[in-house]
Design a protein around this motif. Structure first.
Motif, PDB file in Angstrom:
ATOM      1  N   GLU A  33       0.838  -1.214   0.000  1.00 35.69           N
ATOM      2  CA  GLU A  33       0.000   0.000   0.000  1.00 35.69           C
ATOM      3  C   GLU A  33       0.865   1.253   0.000  1.00 35.69           C
ATOM      4  O   GLU A  33       0.456   2.293  -0.515  1.00 35.69           O
ATOM      5  CB  GLU A  33      -0.925  -0.004   1.227  1.00 35.69           C
ATOM      6  CG  GLU A  33      -1.868   1.188   1.301  1.00 35.69           C
ATOM      7  CD  GLU A  33      -1.325   2.400   2.037  1.00 35.69           C
ATOM      8  OE1 GLU A  33      -1.834   3.505   1.775  1.00 35.69           O
ATOM      9  OE2 GLU A  33      -0.408   2.249   2.860  1.00 35.69           O
ATOM     10  N   SER A  34       2.060   1.162   0.544  1.00 41.56           N
ATOM     11  CA  SER A  34       2.934   2.327   0.629  1.00 41.56           C
ATOM     12  C   SER A  34       3.593   2.691  -0.696  1.00 41.56           C
ATOM     13  O   SER A  34       4.240   3.723  -0.798  1.00 41.56           O
ATOM     14  CB  SER A  34       4.020   2.087   1.674  1.00 41.56           C
ATOM     15  OG  SER A  34       3.432   1.972   2.947  1.00 41.56           O
ATOM     16  N   VAL A  36       5.723  -1.087  10.769  1.00 44.56           N
ATOM     17  CA  VAL A  36       7.010  -1.534  10.227  1.00 44.56           C
ATOM     18  C   VAL A  36       6.891  -1.852   8.735  1.00 44.56           C
ATOM     19  O   VAL A  36       7.705  -1.397   7.920  1.00 44.56           O
ATOM     20  CB  VAL A  36       7.551  -2.755  11.018  1.00 44.56           C
ATOM     21  CG1 VAL A  36       8.748  -3.378  10.326  1.00 44.56           C
ATOM     22  CG2 VAL A  36       7.902  -2.342  12.443  1.00 44.56           C
ATOM     23  N   ALA A  37       5.860  -2.611   8.371  1.00 42.48           N
ATOM     24  CA  ALA A  37       5.692  -2.978   6.966  1.00 42.48           C
ATOM     25  C   ALA A  37       5.413  -1.751   6.101  1.00 42.48           C
ATOM     26  O   ALA A  37       5.906  -1.651   4.969  1.00 42.48           O
ATOM     27  CB  ALA A  37       4.573  -4.001   6.819  1.00 42.48           C
ATOM     28  N   SER A  38       4.648  -0.804   6.625  1.00 45.65           N
ATOM     29  CA  SER A  38       4.326   0.402   5.863  1.00 45.65           C
ATOM     30  C   SER A  38       5.568   1.250   5.613  1.00 45.65           C
ATOM     31  O   SER A  38       5.779   1.757   4.504  1.00 45.65           O
ATOM     32  CB  SER A  38       3.263   1.215   6.601  1.00 45.65           C
ATOM     33  OG  SER A  38       2.914   2.353   5.861  1.00 45.65           O
ATOM     34  N   VAL A  39       6.401   1.417   6.620  1.00 44.04           N
ATOM     35  CA  VAL A  39       7.625   2.204   6.454  1.00 44.04           C
ATOM     36  C   VAL A  39       8.581   1.496   5.492  1.00 44.04           C
ATOM     37  O   VAL A  39       9.186   2.137   4.618  1.00 44.04           O
ATOM     38  CB  VAL A  39       8.296   2.505   7.813  1.00 44.04           C
ATOM     39  CG1 VAL A  39       9.664   3.150   7.621  1.00 44.04           C
ATOM     40  CG2 VAL A  39       7.394   3.412   8.647  1.00 44.04           C
ATOM     41  N   SER A  68       8.077   9.277   8.238  1.00 45.00           N
ATOM     42  CA  SER A  68       7.188   8.149   7.944  1.00 45.00           C
ATOM     43  C   SER A  68       6.856   7.376   9.218  1.00 45.00           C
ATOM     44  O   SER A  68       5.705   7.000   9.446  1.00 45.00           O
ATOM     45  CB  SER A  68       7.824   7.211   6.915  1.00 45.00           C
ATOM     46  OG  SER A  68       7.906   7.830   5.657  1.00 45.00           O
ATOM     47  N   ILE A  69       7.860   7.141  10.047  1.00 49.23           N
ATOM     48  CA  ILE A  69       7.630   6.432  11.314  1.00 49.23           C
ATOM     49  C   ILE A  69       6.668   7.232  12.191  1.00 49.23           C
ATOM     50  O   ILE A  69       5.723   6.671  12.762  1.00 49.23           O
ATOM     51  CB  ILE A  69       8.963   6.158  12.044  1.00 49.23           C
ATOM     52  CG1 ILE A  69       9.779   5.125  11.272  1.00 49.23           C
ATOM     53  CG2 ILE A  69       8.713   5.694  13.484  1.00 49.23           C
ATOM     54  CD1 ILE A  69      11.215   4.970  11.752  1.00 49.23           C
ATOM     55  N   LEU A  70       6.888   8.529  12.290  1.00 47.50           N
ATOM     56  CA  LEU A  70       6.012   9.384  13.095  1.00 47.50           C
ATOM     57  C   LEU A  70       4.578   9.361  12.565  1.00 47.50           C
ATOM     58  O   LEU A  70       3.631   9.094  13.309  1.00 47.50           O
ATOM     59  CB  LEU A  70       6.545  10.823  13.116  1.00 47.50           C
ATOM     60  CG  LEU A  70       5.655  11.867  13.791  1.00 47.50           C
ATOM     61  CD1 LEU A  70       5.511  11.562  15.276  1.00 47.50           C
ATOM     62  CD2 LEU A  70       6.207  13.259  13.558  1.00 47.50           C
TER      63      LEU A  70
END
Length: 192
Positions: free
Chosen positions: A29-30, A61-64, A141-143
């Motif tokens: 998705e990212s 984690v997966a999104s980043v 991105s993490i934030l």
């Protein structure tokens, strides 16, 4: 076609390997997939509230990591992969204007796209295409994704199924309002 993808994604919430499916959906998705991971997260957390934090962490984690794939697409394959993805999302015209101002406001662009309904994949690709500082990109991105996924997890953990409709229909608007207030507040502080 989009409805079929949405239904397929939702059906995986009960899959025995749902966390792996969530990781896969969050990752793609990212950079390319049109359905947000929230579609899987919501029923997974409602079914097992005790796993809310683990589910949010997997999505984060997966999104980043998927965002890094989007960044790489923009940095190394914009002409062959990135431009067709942006064209399919109807974002081709905005690319020229976006390129000119992106790195000046890159932190805010990633934060806004990571938290709101704006397609995060567009920002991940453009971050790579414009050469945004990778550390800034990853930290923001993490934030942003952490806030988004952990707020959803908290609301579902605390309020359960009754909050589901609010999350599905109004949480994107609430995140957008929050970001507008945050940006407005920071802008106001600059003038004081």
């Amino acid at each position: 076609m989009l409805r079929k993808i949405y239904d397929w994604t939702l059906s995986k919430a009960d899959h025995p390997q749902a966390l792996w499916v969530l990781a896969f959906v969050s990752f793609i998705e990212s950079s390319v997939f049109p359905i947000p991971p929230d579609v899987l997260m919501i029923p997974m957390i409602i079914a097992r509230p005790s796993r809310a934090w683990r589910i949010a962490a997997v999505a984060l984690v997966a999104s980043v990591l998927g965002g890094l794939l989007g960044y790489a697409i923009g940095a190394f394959a914009m002409d062959t992969i990135g431009d067709p993805i942006l064209a399919s999302l109807g974002k081709t015209e905005a690319k020229v204007i976006f390129d000119e101002r992106f790195n000046d406001k890159g932190f805010w662009a990633v934060l806004i796209a990571g938290m709101t309904p704006f397609p995060y994949k567009v920002i991940t690709i453009m971050s790579g295409a414009t050469g945004m500082n990778l550390t800034t990109f990853v930290a923001t991105s993490i934030l942003a994704r952490g806030l988004r996924f952990f707020i959803v997890a908290f609301l579902l953990w605390k309020f359960g199924a009754p909050i589901r409709e609010f999350i599905e229909k109004r949480l994107g608007l609430m995140f957008t309002l929050f970001v507008v207030l945050l940006v407005g507040g920071v802008s106001l502080l600059k003038f004081l």
